[in-house]
Design a protein around this motif. Structure first.
Motif, PDB file in Angstrom:
ATOM      1  N   GLY A 145      10.781   8.276  -7.292  1.00 44.25           N
ATOM      2  CA  GLY A 145       9.959   9.367  -7.963  1.00 44.25           C
ATOM      3  C   GLY A 145      10.198  10.672  -7.109  1.00 44.25           C
ATOM      4  O   GLY A 145      10.132  10.665  -6.034  1.00 44.25           O
ATOM      5  N   GLU A 146      10.247  11.409  -7.945  1.00 46.99           N
ATOM      6  CA  GLU A 146      10.853  12.943  -7.797  1.00 46.99           C
ATOM      7  C   GLU A 146       9.529  13.870  -7.889  1.00 46.99           C
ATOM      8  O   GLU A 146       9.051  13.966  -9.106  1.00 46.99           O
ATOM      9  N   ALA A 147       9.109  14.322  -6.753  1.00 43.16           N
ATOM     10  CA  ALA A 147       7.624  15.159  -6.911  1.00 43.16           C
ATOM     11  C   ALA A 147       8.272  16.684  -7.305  1.00 43.16           C
ATOM     12  O   ALA A 147       9.199  17.130  -6.808  1.00 43.16           O
ATOM     13  N   ASP A 148       7.210  17.501  -7.774  1.00 42.72           N
ATOM     14  CA  ASP A 148       7.464  18.846  -8.061  1.00 42.72           C
ATOM     15  C   ASP A 148       7.194  19.625  -6.780  1.00 42.72           C
ATOM     16  O   ASP A 148       6.262  19.335  -6.124  1.00 42.72           O
ATOM     17  N   GLY A 149       8.264  20.216  -6.594  1.00 44.14           N
ATOM     18  CA  GLY A 149       8.155  21.466  -5.296  1.00 44.14           C
ATOM     19  C   GLY A 149       8.171  20.878  -4.249  1.00 44.14           C
ATOM     20  O   GLY A 149       7.444  21.210  -3.042  1.00 44.14           O
ATOM     21  N   ALA A 150       8.581  19.623  -3.963  1.00 44.16           N
ATOM     22  CA  ALA A 150       8.842  18.884  -2.630  1.00 44.16           C
ATOM     23  C   ALA A 150      10.233  18.867  -1.996  1.00 44.16           C
ATOM     24  O   ALA A 150      10.728  18.032  -1.641  1.00 44.16           O
ATOM     25  N   ALA A 151      10.758  20.138  -1.996  1.00 44.10           N
ATOM     26  CA  ALA A 151      12.049  20.516  -1.328  1.00 44.10           C
ATOM     27  C   ALA A 151      12.248  20.132   0.095  1.00 44.10           C
ATOM     28  O   ALA A 151      13.413  19.938   0.441  1.00 44.10           O
ATOM     29  N   ASP A 152      11.292  20.233   0.828  1.00 43.81           N
ATOM     30  CA  ASP A 152      11.467  19.626   2.199  1.00 43.81           C
ATOM     31  C   ASP A 152      11.261  18.141   2.678  1.00 43.81           C
ATOM     32  O   ASP A 152      11.196  18.034   3.726  1.00 43.81           O
ATOM     33  N   GLY A 153      10.987  17.558   1.357  1.00 47.32           N
ATOM     34  CA  GLY A 153      10.781  16.102   1.611  1.00 47.32           C
ATOM     35  C   GLY A 153       9.131  15.664   2.040  1.00 47.32           C
ATOM     36  O   GLY A 153       9.051  14.671   1.724  1.00 47.32           O
ATOM     37  N   ALA A 154       8.352  16.631   2.326  1.00 45.97           N
ATOM     38  CA  ALA A 154       7.083  16.354   2.425  1.00 45.97           C
ATOM     39  C   ALA A 154       6.022  16.665   1.242  1.00 45.97           C
ATOM     40  O   ALA A 154       6.677  17.083   0.136  1.00 45.97           O
ATOM     41  N   ALA A 155       5.124  15.784   1.083  1.00 46.58           N
ATOM     42  CA  ALA A 155       4.103  16.121  -0.064  1.00 46.58           C
ATOM     43  C   ALA A 155       3.571  17.415  -0.353  1.00 46.58           C
ATOM     44  O   ALA A 155       3.833  17.720  -1.409  1.00 46.58           O
ATOM     45  N   GLY A 156       3.350  17.963   0.583  1.00 52.49           N
ATOM     46  CA  GLY A 156       2.949  19.436   0.664  1.00 52.49           C
ATOM     47  C   GLY A 156       1.856  19.651  -0.690  1.00 52.49           C
ATOM     48  O   GLY A 156       0.763  18.636  -0.531  1.00 52.49           O
ATOM     49  N   GLY A 157       2.073  20.539  -1.483  1.00 52.00           N
ATOM     50  CA  GLY A 157       0.869  20.643  -2.650  1.00 52.00           C
ATOM     51  C   GLY A 157       1.531  19.956  -3.752  1.00 52.00           C
ATOM     52  O   GLY A 157       1.168  20.240  -4.862  1.00 52.00           O
ATOM     53  N   ALA A 158       2.594  19.077  -3.741  1.00 51.03           N
ATOM     54  CA  ALA A 158       2.899  18.302  -5.073  1.00 51.03           C
ATOM     55  C   ALA A 158       1.931  17.393  -5.435  1.00 51.03           C
ATOM     56  O   ALA A 158       1.227  16.935  -4.978  1.00 51.03           O
ATOM     57  N   ALA A 159       1.992  17.291  -6.973  1.00 52.77           N
ATOM     58  CA  ALA A 159       1.055  16.483  -7.420  1.00 52.77           C
ATOM     59  C   ALA A 159       1.246  14.899  -7.268  1.00 52.77           C
ATOM     60  O   ALA A 159       2.527  14.657  -7.082  1.00 52.77           O
ATOM     61  N   PRO A 160       0.349  14.008  -6.749  1.00 47.41           N
ATOM     62  CA  PRO A 160       0.623  12.706  -6.364  1.00 47.41           C
ATOM     63  C   PRO A 160       1.018  11.788  -7.687  1.00 47.41           C
ATOM     64  O   PRO A 160       1.029  12.152  -8.745  1.00 47.41           O
ATOM     65  N   GLY A 161       1.792  10.678  -7.252  1.00 46.35           N
ATOM     66  CA  GLY A 161       2.147   9.665  -8.197  1.00 46.35           C
ATOM     67  C   GLY A 161       2.182   8.233  -7.950  1.00 46.35           C
ATOM     68  O   GLY A 161       1.926   8.080  -6.400  1.00 46.35           O
ATOM     69  N   LEU A 162       2.432   7.279  -8.444  1.00 43.76           N
ATOM     70  CA  LEU A 162       2.677   6.006  -7.967  1.00 43.76           C
ATOM     71  C   LEU A 162       3.579   5.276  -8.599  1.00 43.76           C
ATOM     72  O   LEU A 162       4.123   5.450  -9.721  1.00 43.76           O
ATOM     73  N   VAL A 163       4.610   4.567  -7.895  1.00 49.25           N
ATOM     74  CA  VAL A 163       5.353   3.729  -8.500  1.00 49.25           C
ATOM     75  C   VAL A 163       5.378   2.224  -7.849  1.00 49.25           C
ATOM     76  O   VAL A 163       4.799   2.148  -6.685  1.00 49.25           O
ATOM     77  N   GLY A 164       5.665   1.284  -8.703  1.00 49.13           N
ATOM     78  CA  GLY A 164       5.414  -0.176  -8.115  1.00 49.13           C
ATOM     79  C   GLY A 164       6.079  -1.229  -9.050  1.00 49.13           C
ATOM     80  O   GLY A 164       6.542  -0.864  -9.906  1.00 49.13           O
ATOM     81  N   ALA A 165       5.889  -2.362  -8.405  1.00 46.21           N
ATOM     82  CA  ALA A 165       6.666  -3.450  -9.170  1.00 46.21           C
ATOM     83  C   ALA A 165       5.751  -4.654  -8.842  1.00 46.21           C
ATOM     84  O   ALA A 165       5.459  -4.847  -7.676  1.00 46.21           O
ATOM     85  N   ALA A 166       5.631  -5.322  -9.907  1.00 44.59           N
ATOM     86  CA  ALA A 166       4.995  -7.018  -9.627  1.00 44.59           C
ATOM     87  C   ALA A 166       5.996  -7.942 -10.265  1.00 44.59           C
ATOM     88  O   ALA A 166       6.159  -8.110 -11.388  1.00 44.59           O
ATOM     89  N   LEU A 167       6.511  -8.567  -9.221  1.00 52.07           N
ATOM     90  CA  LEU A 167       7.742  -9.560  -9.519  1.00 52.07           C
ATOM     91  C   LEU A 167       7.421 -10.884  -9.373  1.00 52.07           C
ATOM     92  O   LEU A 167       7.116 -11.402  -8.311  1.00 52.07           O
ATOM     93  N   ARG A 168       7.685 -11.913 -10.119  1.00 52.72           N
ATOM     94  CA  ARG A 168       7.457 -13.442  -9.873  1.00 52.72           C
ATOM     95  C   ARG A 168       8.707 -13.978 -10.283  1.00 52.72           C
ATOM     96  O   ARG A 168       9.510 -13.615 -11.137  1.00 52.72           O
ATOM     97  N   VAL A 169       9.063 -14.840  -9.438  1.00 49.67           N
ATOM     98  CA  VAL A 169      10.423 -15.520  -9.482  1.00 49.67           C
ATOM     99  C   VAL A 169      10.350 -16.882  -9.375  1.00 49.67           C
ATOM    100  O   VAL A 169       9.874 -17.761  -8.487  1.00 49.67           O
TER     101      VAL A 169
END
Length: 439
Positions: free
Chosen positions: A194-218
Motif C-alpha cells: 500500500g503506497e500512501a500519498d505524500g509519505a515520502a519520509d516513510g511516516a504516515a504524516g497527513g497521508a490518507a489512511p488505508g487498509l490491506v489484508g488477507a484471509a487465507l484458508r489452507v
C-alpha cells in the motif's frame, strides 16, 4: 452471495489475536483491539491473482471446495474423538445425578472446557479456526467478497501469486481458499502492499489512511506440500491484517514465511490444525518495527495427530518507539503421541524506546510428547554505540544500519521482482540512499 462492506462498518475489531489460554492479564497481552480507519471504501478490484506458466489449471469456481474437503476429512477422523475425560460433561452429569461425588471431579479452566469440546463434541469443520479470531476473520472475508479458490489436483504442481494493492481511503483484502489434494505441491505468494500519498519520509504524516489484508484458508491433503510466503510492505498510513487458518492431513508438509516490514499497525494471526499423523508445519517470521509502528502476532499450533511436528522461528528488529507482541502457543492435545513442537524468537532492540513482549506458551494433555520454547532478546549496548560514534556514525545512523540490514535481507529473498520493488520502495522511504545501497 456476500454482502458488500459499507462505510458504516464498525471501526473497532475486538478479541483479535487472542491467546487460546489467557494468561498474564496484568500485562494486557491476551488479545488486541484493531482500530480500522473510519470511512474506508471497499476496493475488491485492487486484488489480482497470477498463475505461473507451466502450473496446472488450479483456479476453481467451486466456492464450496474447501468446506467439502474439510467435511470429508472430518468423517475419516471422527473415530478418533475422545470418549471421556476427567471433568467433562459426562462427569458433571453424573455429579448432578448423585452418581459421583463432586470432590472427585477436577475443576477445569475455560481453556480446558473448550479443549474437551473440541476433542469430544466438535467436528473437524467446527473446530477449524484462524489465528486472528472470528470477528477479524468475518471482517476480512466480507471485504474479500468472492473468495479466490485454488484447487490443486492430486499429484499436480502449481505456483500462484495473490497481490493486494492498497490505496489511500480504501480497504482492500484478498479472500483465498486453498485445497492441495493428495500428493500435490503448491507455492503460494501473498503480497500485501500500500503506497500512501505524500509519505515520502516513510511516516504516515497527513497521508490518507488505508487498509490491506488477507484471509487465507489452507487444506493440505494427504502427503501434499504447501509453501505460503507472505510479504507486507505497506506505508505507515495503512493498517495491515493477515489472517490464516490451516488444516494438515496425514503426512502433509506446510512451510509458512511471514515477512512484516511496513504498515503503521500490522496484525498477523495463524492457527494450524495438525490432525493427520506425521503432519509437519514450519513457520518462519521476519519483522521490522521502526518509528512508532505496532506489530502484533499470534500463532496457535494444535497437535492432534501422532508424530506431528511444528517449528516456529521468529527474527526481528525493533527501533525508534515501535511496539511488538508475539504470542506463540503449541497445544499438544490428548492422543498426539510422539508429537514435537518448538518455538524460538530472536529480537534485536536497537533503541531504548521500544516495547517488546514475547509470550511463548506450551499446553499439554499427553505424556509422550516434546515441547520447547526460548527467546533471545538483545540490546545494542552503549559501548557498541560509542564504538560506532568514534567512527563517525551517529546514534540515528547506527540505527539505520540495523533497519537497512533487515530490509536488504527481505529484498534479496523476495519471491519475485514486483515484491522486491515494493521492499526497495519502502526501504528508500525509511533509510537514506537505500536504493543505491541495495543496487
Amino acid at each position: 452471495m456476500a454482502r458488500s462492506v459499507e462505510k458504516t462498518t464498525p471501526t473497532v475489531l475486538s478479541g483479535v489475536n487472542a491467546m487460546p489460554a489467557p494468561t498474564w492479564s496484568w500485562l494486557k497481552m491476551n488479545s488486541a483491539k484493531v482500530e480500522v480507519p473510519a470511512g474506508l471504501e471497499p476496493a475488491p478490484a485492487r486484488v489480482s491473482v497470477e498463475v505461473a506458466d507451466g502450473s496446472a489449471d488450479v483456479l476453481s469456481a467451486n466456492a464450496d471446495a474447501f468446506d467439502d474437503a474439510l467435511v470429508a476429512a472430518g468423517k475419516r477422523f471422527a473415530s478418533r474423538a475422545r470418549a471421556s475425560a476427567p471433568g467433562d460433561a459426562a462427569q458433571q452429569a453424573a455429579v448432578a445425578a448423585g452418581l459421583l461425588d463432586e470432590m472427585d471431579v477436577p475443576a477445569l479452566s475455560l481453556y480446558q472446557h473448550g479443549a474437551l469440546r473440541v476433542e469430544e463434541e466438535l467436528s473437524v469443520p467446527e473446530a477449524f479456526a484462524s489465528g486472528m479470531g472470528a470477528e477479524a476473520w468475518a471482517y476480512l472475508r466480507r471485504l474479500g467478497r468472492k473468495a479466490t479458490v485454488v484447487d490443486v489436483p492430486s499429484g499436480a504442481r502449481a505456483t500462484v501469486t495473490v497481490r493486494v494493492s492498497g490505496a489511500p481511503g480504501a480497504a482492500a483484502a484478498a479472500s483465498v481458499d486453498v485445497i492441495a489434494r493428495r500428493g500435490s505441491s503448491l507455492s503460494l505468494v501473498l503480497a500485501l502492499d500500500g503506497e500512501a500519498d505524500g509519505a515520502a519520509d516513510g511516516a504516515a504524516g497527513g497521508a490518507a489512511p488505508g487498509l490491506v489484508g488477507a484471509a487465507l484458508r489452507v487444506f493440505a491433503g494427504q502427503e501434499s506440500r504447501v509453501a505460503v510466503t507472505t510479504v507486507q510492505t505497506a506505508d505507515d498510513a495503512f493498517v495491515a491484517l493477515d489472517d490464516t487458518g490451516l488444516f494438515l492431513d496425514e503426512g502433509a508438509r506446510v512451510e509458512v514465511s511471514h515477512t512484516v516490514l511496513g504498515a503503521g499497525a500490522a496484525y498477523t494471526g495463524l492457527a494450524a490444525d495438525l490432525r493427520g499423523d506425521g503432519a509437519r508445519i514450519d513457520i518462519a517470521t521476519s519483522y521490522l518495527g521502526a518509528r512508532d509502528q505496532e506489530r502484533d502476532f499470534n500463532y496457535e499450533i494444535r497437535h492432534f495427530g501422532r508424530r506431528t511436528v511444528s517449528n516456529m522461528d521468529a527474527n526481528g528488529v525493533l527501533a525508534g518507539s515501535s511496539k511488538k507482541v508475539l504470542r506463540g502457543t503449541i497445544d499438544l492435545m490428548h492422543g498426539a503421541h510422539g508429537a514435537e513442537g518448538a518455538e524460538r524468537e530472536t529480537v534485536l532492540l536497537a533503541d531504548e524506546g521500544v516495547t517488546n513482549k514475547t509470550v511463548p506458551v506450551i499446553l499439554c494433555d499427553e505424556d509422550d510428547v516434546a515441547g520447547n520454547h526460548g527467546a533471545t532478546i538483545g540490546h545494542v549496548r552503549p559501548e557498541q554505540l560509542f564504538y560506532l560514534g568514534c567512527r563517525g556514525l551517529s546514534k540515528e545512523a547506527a540505527e539505520d544500519l540495523f533497519i537497512a540490514a533487515k530490509l536488504e535481507d527481505a529484498a534479496l529473498s523476495a519471491p519475485d521482482e514486483a515484491t522486491r520493488a515494493s521492499v526497495v520502495r519502502l526501504g528508500e522511504a525509511v533509510v537514506p540512499h537505500f536504493k543505491e545501497e541495495i543496487a
